[in-house]
Design a protein around this motif. Structure first.
Motif, PDB file in Angstrom:
ATOM      1  N   VAL A 106      39.757  43.483  49.722  1.00 42.11           N
ATOM      2  CA  VAL A 106      39.822  43.541  48.286  1.00 42.11           C
ATOM      3  C   VAL A 106      38.471  43.103  47.674  1.00 42.11           C
ATOM      4  O   VAL A 106      37.870  42.146  47.822  1.00 42.11           O
ATOM      5  CB  VAL A 106      40.969  42.377  47.999  1.00 42.11           C
ATOM      6  N   ASN A 107      38.388  43.819  46.532  1.00 37.74           N
ATOM      7  CA  ASN A 107      37.112  43.561  45.665  1.00 37.74           C
ATOM      8  C   ASN A 107      37.907  43.400  44.189  1.00 37.74           C
ATOM      9  O   ASN A 107      38.488  44.391  43.624  1.00 37.74           O
ATOM     10  CB  ASN A 107      36.148  44.910  45.529  1.00 37.74           C
ATOM     11  N   ASN A 137      40.125  46.639  43.501  1.00 36.77           N
ATOM     12  CA  ASN A 137      39.546  47.688  44.437  1.00 36.77           C
ATOM     13  C   ASN A 137      39.126  49.032  43.446  1.00 36.77           C
ATOM     14  O   ASN A 137      39.817  50.261  43.809  1.00 36.77           O
ATOM     15  CB  ASN A 137      40.653  48.063  45.558  1.00 36.77           C
TER      16      ASN A 137
END
Lengths: 330, 215
Positions: free
Chosen positions: B136-137, B194
């Motif tokens: 996860v970003n 994301n």
């Protein structure tokens, strides 16, 4: 420039103790902070549950109507309030909100956002308000795609652009003055006449890039992916007009954050909590102060004053009614 | 230095940072080539912090010449910096742009928590965070004049400190206008997960977590 807002004092552990507080204040704006200050000075065991310190003060760039300060930043004033409370060692549970509030017999049980519960003899609700929306087509669709409710946050995105400001009160006037430092052109659309202070209006009238439409109602925000403009209705000339614009800043007042207690106390049609001259709600032991109440003038100094009134009344209630009732029960 | 950190603020920060438990490193990437708008003041701020507390070590890199490191930490712009814990591990805490103005608060808070100050999140939520298995970003776009933004940045960084699969990065929207425009940022804080799922405003940690769990 740095706006340091973290306290060096250790995190309050008072909130994990199982005890019956004299007073729990809900809200960290001017009303709640001053209520806690007055209560502490009366010797009450008081704690504050606050999402943030300063509340709506944090959305205010400059404050120039608080006695004693010709001009101070909203956040700087909130720091001064906070410092005062730290000096008195009032425990503050920050970044927390109250999910539910119940009255059992005389006392209150508060369930917090982290699931913990607190018990208190009295509660002061000073939860303020959130920006009111226009409720017109396109407003939601283009929210944060041109439509903004926080001038201080979002003004930099409108450098050299044309923006519309909706509203005619002090908040709108201050938004116009903030935006004037960034935007190339500002168009004001307000449904009635100005309600802002004359000192602010004088500053606005001195600007050469502000166009003003009073007695005009916004009807629609339009665009593709990002907003392109607004449609409005000129009530005097009975005709619609279009303003092509990159942004719309909505400053038309607040909706009270009264949800937590709306089913427990009397409120008016706007959802504001009705209080008596002692800031007491219709439920004994439960008090309210500041913008969440039905008093019509939403001002920092009025909220702080209401907080003080509430605390003094709470002290009286605890000394007289509360103890008397407890004795009767024995 | 006097311009960025007045003596009284410096003293306040000194007091706050005195509770740091473990040594940490700030890995700062500047850019000598090109036109780095805020590199010098960012370095000034980071150097001042290093000078305030001996548990902080500042290491400067150039994102163009120290390519290997830039790649390792996913540095795509400058100024940009990441925090490393006492094992020199990158936990996903990244700042793109200077954390000045209101954002000093998320910066100081990240320093403290990276240095071992317990993160105040209840156990049930910590379990939910630990259970996230996907990469996860979280990008949090901010402006320095936004009082609601540090809370959003702090949430993203806390999630990344509590789960190695999560990276949280602050992006200062005025410095990085092109990337802000790419993500249609005209209101802050704006949280992008994301690169496609958007949340606007300082959402409670639980709301961000709901969104991540729904990925």
């Amino acid at each position: 420039m740095l706006n340091l807002n973290i306290s060096s004092s250790p995190k309050p552990t008072a909130f994990t103790e199982d005890k019956l507080w004299d007073l729990i204040v809900v809200g960290g704006g001017p009303g709640g902070l001053n209520g806690a200050l007055y209560a502490k000075r009366k010797g009450l065991d008081v704690g504050i549950i606050a999402k943030d310190i300063g509340g709506q003060l944090l959305n205010t760039t400059d404050v120039d109507n608080y006695l004693g300060y010709t001009m101070i930043e909203g956040e700087a004033l909130s720091h001064k309030f906070h410092d005062h409370l730290k000096h008195l060692e009032v425990p503050i549970h920050q970044d927390k909100t109250v999910k539910s509030l119940q009255k059992n017999n005389q006392d209150f049980t508060l369930t917090l956002s982290d699931g913990n519960t607190l018990r208190a003899k009295t509660v002061l609700i000073a939860t303020g308000g959130v920006p009111r929306k226009l409720g017109i087509p396109g407003e939601k669709e283009f929210s944060n795609k041109g439509v903004s409710y926080c001038t201080t946050c979002d003004a930099p995105f409108f450098k050299d652009k044309h923006v519309v400001v909706a509203g005619g009160g002090n908040s709108a006037a201050e938004a116009i003055l903030d935006l004037a430092q960034w935007a190339s052109k500002i168009t004001v659309v307000h449904r009635s006449q100005w309600r802002a202070d004359q000192v602010l209006l004088d500053k606005i009238h001195a600007l050469d890039n502000v166009t003003i439409h009073l007695e005009s109602q916004l009807k629609e925000v339009f665009g593709h992916n990002v907003m392109r403009g607004v449609k409005a209705y000129d009530k005097v000339n009975d005709k619609d007009f279009i303003v092509e614009t990159d942004g719309l800043f909505i400053e038309i007042g607040n909706i009270p954050n009264s949800e937590l207690i709306a089913s427990l106390v009397e409120t008016n049609d706007a959802g504001e909590v009705i209080v008596n001259p002692n800031q007491q709600t219709s439920l004994k032991g439960l008090y309210a102060a500041g913008d969440v109440t039905a008093q019509p003038h939403k001002q920092i100094i009025i909220s702080t004053a209401e907080g003080a009134k509430a605390a003094l009344s709470i002290n009286q209630y605890l000394n007289n009614d509360y103890i008397l009732k407890e004795n009767n029960n024995v | 230095m006097s311009k960025l950190l007045p003596d009284d603020v410096k003293e306040q920060i000194r007091q706050i940072l005195s509770t740091m438990q473990n040594p940490i490193k700030i890995l700062y990437f500047s850019e000598n080539e090109g036109n780095c708008q805020t590199c010098s003041e960012t370095k000034e701020l980071l150097s001042a912090i290093e000078g305030i507390n001996d548990k902080v070590t500042l290491i400067e890199k150039d994102r163009n010449t120290d390519k290997e490191d830039a790649e390792k930490y996913g540095i795509t712009m400058a100024p940009s910096f990441v925090l490393l814990d006492d094992n020199e591990t990158y936990k996903g805490v990244k700042f793109n742009g200077i954390p000045a103005g209101h954002e000093i608060n998320s910066f100081i808070s990240a320093l403290l928590e990276m240095a071992g100050t317990p993160i105040e999140i209840d156990e049930a939520t910590k379990k939910r965070i630990a259970a996230i298995k996907n990469k996860v970003n979280i990008k949090v776009f901010i402006t320095l004049s936004c009082p609601h933004c540090p809370g959003a940045v702090q949430n993203a960084h806390r999630l990344s400190m509590l789960n190695d699969n999560i990276e949280g990065e602050m992006i200062e929207a005025q410095t990085f206008q092109a990337i802000s425009q790419k993500y249609d940022v005209s209101g802050v804080p704006k949280i992008v997960i994301n690169d496609k799922h958007e949340l606007v405003g300082n959402q409670p940690l639980e709301t961000i977590l709901d969104q991540i769990e729904a990925l």
